[in-house]
Design a protein around this motif. Sequence first.
Motif, PDB file in Angstrom:
ATOM      1  N   PRO A  18       0.945  -1.167  -0.058  1.00 23.02           N
ATOM      2  CA  PRO A  18       0.012  -0.046  -0.065  1.00 23.02           C
ATOM      3  C   PRO A  18       1.007   1.077  -0.068  1.00 23.02           C
ATOM      4  CG  PRO A  18       0.133  -1.034   2.066  1.00 23.02           C
ATOM      5  CD  PRO A  18       0.757  -2.022   1.360  1.00 23.02           C
ATOM      6  N   THR A  19       0.518   2.261  -0.804  1.00 25.67           N
ATOM      7  CA  THR A  19       1.254   3.592  -0.802  1.00 25.67           C
ATOM      8  C   THR A  19       0.838   4.457   0.319  1.00 25.67           C
ATOM      9  OG1 THR A  19      -0.289   4.068  -2.598  1.00 25.67           O
ATOM     10  CG2 THR A  19       1.804   3.453  -2.875  1.00 25.67           C
ATOM     11  N   LEU A  20       1.803   5.059   0.891  1.00 32.09           N
ATOM     12  CA  LEU A  20       1.631   6.097   1.913  1.00 32.09           C
ATOM     13  C   LEU A  20       2.472   7.317   1.801  1.00 32.09           C
ATOM     14  CD1 LEU A  20       1.189   4.117   5.189  1.00 32.09           C
ATOM     15  CD2 LEU A  20      -0.760   5.566   4.093  1.00 32.09           C
ATOM     16  N   ALA A  21       2.158   8.446   2.225  1.00 34.86           N
ATOM     17  CA  ALA A  21       3.018   9.632   2.253  1.00 34.86           C
ATOM     18  C   ALA A  21       4.449   9.320   2.766  1.00 34.86           C
ATOM     19  CB  ALA A  21       2.449  10.731   2.897  1.00 34.86           C
ATOM     20  N   LYS A  22       5.310  10.112   2.076  1.00 32.07           N
ATOM     21  CA  LYS A  22       6.643   9.691   2.130  1.00 32.07           C
ATOM     22  C   LYS A  22       7.262  10.951   3.343  1.00 32.07           C
ATOM     23  CE  LYS A  22       8.939   8.618  -1.639  1.00 32.07           C
ATOM     24  NZ  LYS A  22       9.932   8.913  -2.846  1.00 32.07           N
ATOM     25  N   GLY A  23       8.404  10.324   3.742  1.00 34.68           N
ATOM     26  CA  GLY A  23       9.155  11.085   4.812  1.00 34.68           C
ATOM     27  C   GLY A  23       9.329  12.773   4.437  1.00 34.68           C
ATOM     28  N   LYS A  24       9.646  12.756   3.306  1.00 37.17           N
ATOM     29  CA  LYS A  24       9.838  14.346   2.902  1.00 37.17           C
ATOM     30  C   LYS A  24       8.672  15.305   3.054  1.00 37.17           C
ATOM     31  CE  LYS A  24      11.597  12.770  -0.996  1.00 37.17           C
ATOM     32  NZ  LYS A  24      11.867  12.252  -2.182  1.00 37.17           N
ATOM     33  N   ASP A  25       7.472  14.534   2.985  1.00 36.48           N
ATOM     34  CA  ASP A  25       6.093  15.274   3.306  1.00 36.48           C
ATOM     35  C   ASP A  25       6.025  16.035   4.623  1.00 36.48           C
ATOM     36  OD1 ASP A  25       5.460  14.712   0.851  1.00 36.48           O
ATOM     37  OD2 ASP A  25       4.131  13.177   1.396  1.00 36.48           O
ATOM     38  N   ALA A  26       6.943  15.322   5.700  1.00 34.27           N
ATOM     39  CA  ALA A  26       7.047  15.758   7.024  1.00 34.27           C
ATOM     40  C   ALA A  26       7.766  17.044   7.095  1.00 34.27           C
ATOM     41  CB  ALA A  26       7.395  14.736   7.839  1.00 34.27           C
ATOM     42  N   GLY A  27       8.367  17.340   5.933  1.00 28.21           N
ATOM     43  CA  GLY A  27       9.179  18.780   5.758  1.00 28.21           C
ATOM     44  C   GLY A  27      10.657  18.699   6.348  1.00 28.21           C
ATOM     45  N   VAL A  28      11.000  17.468   6.838  1.00 30.18           N
ATOM     46  CA  VAL A  28      12.392  17.331   7.142  1.00 30.18           C
ATOM     47  C   VAL A  28      13.033  16.300   6.141  1.00 30.18           C
ATOM     48  CG1 VAL A  28      12.411  18.103   9.538  1.00 30.18           C
ATOM     49  CG2 VAL A  28      11.512  15.866   9.005  1.00 30.18           C
ATOM     50  N   ASP A  29      14.575  16.611   6.026  1.00 33.68           N
ATOM     51  CA  ASP A  29      15.255  15.513   5.200  1.00 33.68           C
ATOM     52  C   ASP A  29      15.435  14.327   5.975  1.00 33.68           C
ATOM     53  OD1 ASP A  29      18.642  16.059   4.182  1.00 33.68           O
ATOM     54  OD2 ASP A  29      17.064  14.677   3.523  1.00 33.68           O
ATOM     55  N   MET A  30      14.593  13.723   6.614  1.00 34.26           N
ATOM     56  CA  MET A  30      15.033  12.413   7.237  1.00 34.26           C
ATOM     57  C   MET A  30      15.162  11.156   6.224  1.00 34.26           C
ATOM     58  SD  MET A  30      12.489  12.829  10.771  1.00 34.26           S
ATOM     59  CE  MET A  30      13.465  11.467  11.672  1.00 34.26           C
ATOM     60  N   VAL A  31      15.895  10.116   6.994  1.00 31.61           N
ATOM     61  CA  VAL A  31      16.159   9.001   6.261  1.00 31.61           C
ATOM     62  C   VAL A  31      15.487   7.688   6.661  1.00 31.61           C
ATOM     63  CG1 VAL A  31      18.052   7.187   5.570  1.00 31.61           C
ATOM     64  CG2 VAL A  31      18.379   9.956   5.865  1.00 31.61           C
ATOM     65  N   ALA A  32      14.799   7.415   5.702  1.00 27.13           N
ATOM     66  CA  ALA A  32      13.897   6.100   5.957  1.00 27.13           C
ATOM     67  C   ALA A  32      14.361   5.113   4.857  1.00 27.13           C
ATOM     68  CB  ALA A  32      12.387   6.316   5.766  1.00 27.13           C
ATOM     69  N   THR A  33      15.141   4.171   5.295  1.00 31.75           N
ATOM     70  CA  THR A  33      16.010   3.333   4.400  1.00 31.75           C
ATOM     71  C   THR A  33      16.180   1.845   4.981  1.00 31.75           C
ATOM     72  OG1 THR A  33      18.039   2.914   2.978  1.00 31.75           O
ATOM     73  CG2 THR A  33      18.228   3.562   5.255  1.00 31.75           C
ATOM     74  N   SER A  34      16.414   0.856   4.095  1.00 29.18           N
ATOM     75  CA  SER A  34      16.661  -0.514   4.566  1.00 29.18           C
ATOM     76  C   SER A  34      17.874  -1.094   3.506  1.00 29.18           C
ATOM     77  CB  SER A  34      15.268  -1.266   4.457  1.00 29.18           C
ATOM     78  OG  SER A  34      14.828  -1.241   3.114  1.00 29.18           O
ATOM     79  N   TRP A  35      18.092  -2.383   3.930  1.00 32.68           N
ATOM     80  CA  TRP A  35      19.181  -2.992   3.114  1.00 32.68           C
ATOM     81  C   TRP A  35      18.372  -4.095   2.459  1.00 32.68           C
ATOM     82  CZ3 TRP A  35      20.965  -1.355   8.200  1.00 32.68           C
ATOM     83  CH2 TRP A  35      22.072  -0.682   7.995  1.00 32.68           C
ATOM     84  N   TYR A  36      18.277  -3.995   1.018  1.00 30.23           N
ATOM     85  CA  TYR A  36      17.582  -5.054   0.196  1.00 30.23           C
ATOM     86  C   TYR A  36      18.645  -6.176  -0.093  1.00 30.23           C
ATOM     87  CZ  TYR A  36      15.336  -7.274  -3.625  1.00 30.23           C
ATOM     88  OH  TYR A  36      14.639  -8.275  -4.229  1.00 30.23           O
ATOM     89  N   HIS A  56      15.462   6.330   0.910  1.00 28.18           N
ATOM     90  CA  HIS A  56      16.627   5.773   0.420  1.00 28.18           C
ATOM     91  C   HIS A  56      16.549   4.340   0.479  1.00 28.18           C
ATOM     92  CE1 HIS A  56      17.956   9.512   1.947  1.00 28.18           C
ATOM     93  NE2 HIS A  56      19.075   9.356   1.314  1.00 28.18           N
ATOM     94  N   MET A  57      17.377   3.399  -0.445  1.00 32.13           N
ATOM     95  CA  MET A  57      17.372   2.019   0.116  1.00 32.13           C
ATOM     96  C   MET A  57      18.679   1.520  -0.691  1.00 32.13           C
ATOM     97  SD  MET A  57      14.855  -1.360  -0.668  1.00 32.13           S
ATOM     98  CE  MET A  57      13.447  -0.217  -0.333  1.00 32.13           C
ATOM     99  N   ALA A  58      19.336   0.674   0.066  1.00 28.07           N
ATOM    100  CA  ALA A  58      20.566   0.011  -0.254  1.00 28.07           C
ATOM    101  C   ALA A  58      20.582  -1.336  -0.868  1.00 28.07           C
ATOM    102  CB  ALA A  58      21.662   0.250   0.677  1.00 28.07           C
ATOM    103  N   PHE A  59      21.078  -1.547  -2.022  1.00 31.34           N
ATOM    104  CA  PHE A  59      21.079  -2.922  -2.367  1.00 31.34           C
ATOM    105  C   PHE A  59      22.075  -3.812  -1.522  1.00 31.34           C
ATOM    106  CE2 PHE A  59      22.290  -6.650  -5.283  1.00 31.34           C
ATOM    107  CZ  PHE A  59      21.041  -6.914  -5.788  1.00 31.34           C
ATOM    108  N   PHE A  60      21.778  -4.782  -1.015  1.00 30.34           N
ATOM    109  CA  PHE A  60      22.844  -5.566  -0.318  1.00 30.34           C
ATOM    110  C   PHE A  60      23.056  -6.871  -1.072  1.00 30.34           C
ATOM    111  CE2 PHE A  60      24.323  -8.208   3.166  1.00 30.34           C
ATOM    112  CZ  PHE A  60      24.976  -7.628   3.921  1.00 30.34           C
ATOM    113  N   VAL A  61      24.242  -7.057  -1.468  1.00 27.74           N
ATOM    114  CA  VAL A  61      25.694  -6.374  -1.194  1.00 27.74           C
ATOM    115  C   VAL A  61      26.534  -6.546  -2.197  1.00 27.74           C
ATOM    116  CG1 VAL A  61      26.556  -8.428   0.182  1.00 27.74           C
ATOM    117  CG2 VAL A  61      27.270  -6.313   0.609  1.00 27.74           C
ATOM    118  N   ALA A  62      27.522  -5.696  -2.125  1.00 22.90           N
ATOM    119  CA  ALA A  62      28.688  -5.894  -3.152  1.00 22.90           C
ATOM    120  C   ALA A  62      29.852  -6.403  -2.600  1.00 22.90           C
ATOM    121  CB  ALA A  62      28.862  -4.607  -3.977  1.00 22.90           C
ATOM    122  N   THR A  63      30.499  -7.354  -2.583  1.00 24.96           N
ATOM    123  CA  THR A  63      31.517  -7.688  -1.464  1.00 24.96           C
ATOM    124  C   THR A  63      32.834  -7.314  -2.304  1.00 24.96           C
ATOM    125  OG1 THR A  63      31.591  -9.906  -2.534  1.00 24.96           O
ATOM    126  CG2 THR A  63      30.326  -9.755  -0.746  1.00 24.96           C
TER     127      THR A  63
END
Length: 418
Positions: A18-36, A56-63
């Motif tokens: 389901p889609t919801l409003a993103k962090g930037k809508d809160a007016g702050v440059d916060m980070v909501a990320t995870s490792w995929y 943000h999201m980081a592809f996991f992983v390059a070794t």
Amino acid sequence: MIGTGLFAVVSLCALAAPTLAKGKDAGVDMVATSWYAGYHATDVPLSSISWDKYTHMAFFVATTTDDSAQLSTDMSNGTLLPEFVSLAHKHDVKAGISIGGWTGSIWFSSFTDSAANRTRFVNSVTDFVQKYKLDYVDFDWEYPNRQGVGCNTINANDTANFLAFLQELRQTKVGKKLIISAATSLFPWNDATGAPMTDAKPFADVFDFIEIMNYDVWGPWSASVGPNAPINDSCAAPANQQGSAVAAVKAWTAAGMPTSKIVLGVPAYGHSFYVAPSNAFVANSTTTLAAYPPFNNSLAPHGDAWSGDDLLPTTDVCGNAVGIGGTFAFRGMVEGGFLTAAGDPASGILSRFDDCSQTPYVYNASDGTMISYDNAQSFRAKGNFIKQNKLRGFSMFETGGDFNNVLLDSILEATGMK
Ligand SMILES: *[C@@H]1O[C@H](CO)[C@@H](O)[C@H](O)[C@H]1NC(C)=O
Ligand SMILES: *[C@@H]1O[C@H](CO)[C@@H](O)[C@H](O)[C@H]1NC(C)=O
Ligand SMILES: *[C@@H]1O[C@H](CO)[C@@H](O)[C@H](O)[C@H]1NC(C)=O
Ligand SMILES: *[C@@H]1O[C@H](CO)[C@@H](O)[C@H](O)[C@H]1NC(C)=O
Ligand SMILES: *[C@@H]1O[C@H](CO)[C@@H](O)[C@H](O)[C@H]1NC(C)=O
Ligand SMILES: *[C@@H]1O[C@H](CO)[C@@H](O)[C@H](O)[C@H]1NC(C)=O
Ligand SMILES: *[C@@H]1O[C@H](CO)[C@@H](O)[C@H](O)[C@H]1NC(C)=O
């Protein structure tokens, strides 16, 4: 430590996003990320990710590899990277690559231990960024001047060499615009004396943010069953003060890392233990679970399919025998019947919420399995902690570990990003 799992295959249903409003809508440059974790792509297709809940999201992983400064995505299904980046960009999410991890940090030290090698590694990283059109690079060196998996190259000057490498990367045309982050230990990396560095300010200058890996604080290597990811430990008995978000933020900020550059690493998994019923309860109770009970490793339960325990015996990247890991992704706890689909303890499963660490435990008295994990309540507490301490945001390991966004929605709401 992150990315300890083997790549076992299980079949789990793809979940609606389901889609919801993103962090930037809160007016702050916060980070909501995870490792995929690319190696779980079969269970967690890119199309199942709730992209709109992330910044943000980081592809996991390059070794790191033994081939002079080259990176490898062989263990993580790197053929998916172009699609990962394109889907991220379609949803206005910054796409990153995580470099290293528990099993992929073997060659970091030799990649950075001479000026020539640093330059080669800088070129390798900038080539990789350009090839895949990445927005950020997340360095997950476990750990500079401290042994991790067991066979990492290591050098007393690792932390200083890492800094020199990062500064050189920042000077490049690509590096100037790149978001650069790092997954870190609870305490600042060891300096050449082997003690945590006391001045992390030069790192604050090169990083956009760090993600403190506040998990695996207690596990099968510990003396008793304690919290995987404690918020606090200064309220625990001295013997049970093994680290926490409170202690980690205090240590990093004391070394000069501003709270605005600290992202809290949060786990979508827990550790399991065998605890005999005679040890599991407070005196004269068969329902109230005891804190820090002893466990018996020779009866260790297998974790979920991702833990790889059903594939034993096997060896790790160093060639050492792998023991039972016993990890359960949050979704694995739901699939395994410990939790309901809403993330609550299932019928017949006992539970406890520890007030100091602010983390939950469940216990199956029929077979002695106790799990120390994180749920919606502990993620809400972590979100509140992030907000109260004005941290930058959170990073969850791993994207696919959640079930129906029970954890993600909870922490987004508490941080004010939703
Ligand atoms: C890589 O991911 C794709 C898409 O999920 C899958 O079809 C393929 O089997 C995966 N390859 C490996 C080696 O895991
Ligand atoms: C530099 O990299 C090469 C090739 O990976 C490696 O053999 C060597 O040990 C590294 N360090 C130095 C100081 O050359
Ligand atoms: C660490 O760096 C110092 C100063 O550059 C140098 O003298 C020393 O040999 C290095 N130590 C190692 C283990 O490389
Ligand atoms: C941590 O515990 C200490 C000691 O009980 C307490 O003063 C402090 O408020 C706690 N902090 C958090 C974030 O729980
Ligand atoms: C537990 O029960 C025994 C026997 O009834 C009693 O002697 C003991 O005081 C109880 N212990 C606690 C902690 O309540
Ligand atoms: C742990 O379990 C093993 C296997 O059942 C048993 O032999 C051993 O005595 C147990 N250890 C403790 C401390 O209970
Ligand atoms: C709890 O233990 C019983 C007895 O071994 C077993 O049948 C049941 O499946 C277990 N529950 C979970 C959630 O693992």
